[in-house]
Write a protein that holds these residues in place. Structure first.
Motif, mmCIF file in Angstrom:
data_model
loop_
_atom_site.group_PDB
_atom_site.id
_atom_site.type_symbol
_atom_site.label_atom_id
_atom_site.label_comp_id
_atom_site.label_asym_id
_atom_site.label_seq_id
_atom_site.Cartn_x
_atom_site.Cartn_y
_atom_site.Cartn_z
ATOM 1 N N ASP A 68 0.822 -1.228 0.000
ATOM 2 C CA ASP A 68 0.000 0.000 0.000
ATOM 3 C C ASP A 68 0.851 1.272 0.000
ATOM 4 O OD1 ASP A 68 0.946 0.208 2.604
ATOM 5 O OD2 ASP A 68 -1.028 0.029 3.542
ATOM 6 N N GLY A 69 2.189 1.125 -0.132
ATOM 7 C CA GLY A 69 3.093 2.268 -0.181
ATOM 8 C C GLY A 69 3.611 2.718 1.160
ATOM 9 N N ALA A 70 3.079 2.167 2.249
ATOM 10 C CA ALA A 70 3.537 2.523 3.591
ATOM 11 C C ALA A 70 4.918 1.904 3.844
ATOM 12 C CB ALA A 70 2.538 2.032 4.635
ATOM 13 N N TRP A 71 5.610 2.466 4.832
ATOM 14 C CA TRP A 71 6.909 1.945 5.252
ATOM 15 C C TRP A 71 6.724 1.263 6.603
ATOM 16 C CZ3 TRP A 71 11.173 2.000 2.172
ATOM 17 C CH2 TRP A 71 11.122 2.817 1.048
ATOM 18 N N ALA A 84 11.618 -1.720 -1.742
ATOM 19 C CA ALA A 84 12.739 -0.905 -1.278
ATOM 20 C C ALA A 84 12.906 -1.076 0.225
ATOM 21 C CB ALA A 84 12.491 0.568 -1.608
ATOM 22 N N ILE A 85 14.156 -0.996 0.661
ATOM 23 C CA ILE A 85 14.501 -1.043 2.076
ATOM 24 C C ILE A 85 15.155 0.292 2.401
ATOM 25 C CG2 ILE A 85 15.886 -2.178 3.850
ATOM 26 C CD1 ILE A 85 15.758 -4.726 2.073
ATOM 27 N N ARG A 86 14.701 0.925 3.474
ATOM 28 C CA ARG A 86 15.194 2.248 3.851
ATOM 29 C C ARG A 86 15.857 2.168 5.224
ATOM 30 N NH1 ARG A 86 11.093 6.907 2.921
ATOM 31 N NH2 ARG A 86 11.951 6.674 0.832
ATOM 32 N N PHE A 87 17.061 2.735 5.306
ATOM 33 C CA PHE A 87 17.826 2.759 6.549
ATOM 34 C C PHE A 87 17.916 4.184 7.074
ATOM 35 C CE2 PHE A 87 19.429 -0.731 3.996
ATOM 36 C CZ PHE A 87 19.423 -1.782 4.893
ATOM 37 N N ALA A 88 17.788 4.348 8.388
ATOM 38 C CA ALA A 88 17.995 5.648 9.031
ATOM 39 C C ALA A 88 19.482 5.793 9.304
ATOM 40 C CB ALA A 88 17.199 5.728 10.328
#
Length: 147
Positions: free
Chosen positions: A27-30, A82-86
């Motif tokens: 749904d586009g959420a992370w 996609a995987i997103r890192f802080a």
């Protein structure tokens, strides 16, 4: 770029390196995901507990990817996401690609961050100093000898 991880105590009593990240779901959420860092894993694989959120992203391939480890072959699907890192400076680093998702809960308790993602970084597993770090330019590391 620096992403800090940590050593976590797993259910079996063993302390292992991990890193928190976010995965983009259908749904586009992370959604936040704790990854086990595994230098021996060729591919990144999400645990089956994310299957219901990731399955709509399933990508049909002419040749299916077979996952196998110490326990033998396991069921999986392949998705594109996609995987997103802080990062330590508050910015975000994103890695896009094809990743696997276990289809059986017994396959793994945690998602596994494999070399398809970690090859983008210098990865430091420093158990004595309790550091887990992913580095990319402008950060680097240096090894020195002291007497």
């Amino acid at each position: 770029m620096r992403v800090n991880g940590e050593w976590i105590l797993c259910d079996d009593g063993i302390i292992r390196p991990s890193v928190q990240a976010f995965v983009r779901v259908a749904d586009g959420a992370w959604v936040e995901v704790l990854f086990l860092l595994d230098a021996g894993a060729d591919r990144t694989v999400f645990s089956a507990r994310f299957l219901h959120r990731l399955q709509p992203l399933e990508k049909v391939e002419s040749e299916s990817i077979r996952l196998a480890g110490v326990g033998g072959q396991v069921g999986s699907i392949t998705i594109e996401t996609a995987i997103r890192f802080a990062m330590d400076d508050g910015q975000r680093a994103t890695v896009r690609g094809l990743f696997s998702v276990f289809t059986e809960v017994e396959s793994a308790d945690l998602s596994v961050l494999g070399r398809d993602v970690t090859d983008n970084f210098s990865v430091i597993y420093d158990y004595p100093n309790r550091a887990v770090v992913l580095l990319a330019p402008s950060h680097y590391y240096e090894i020195k000898t002291s007497f």
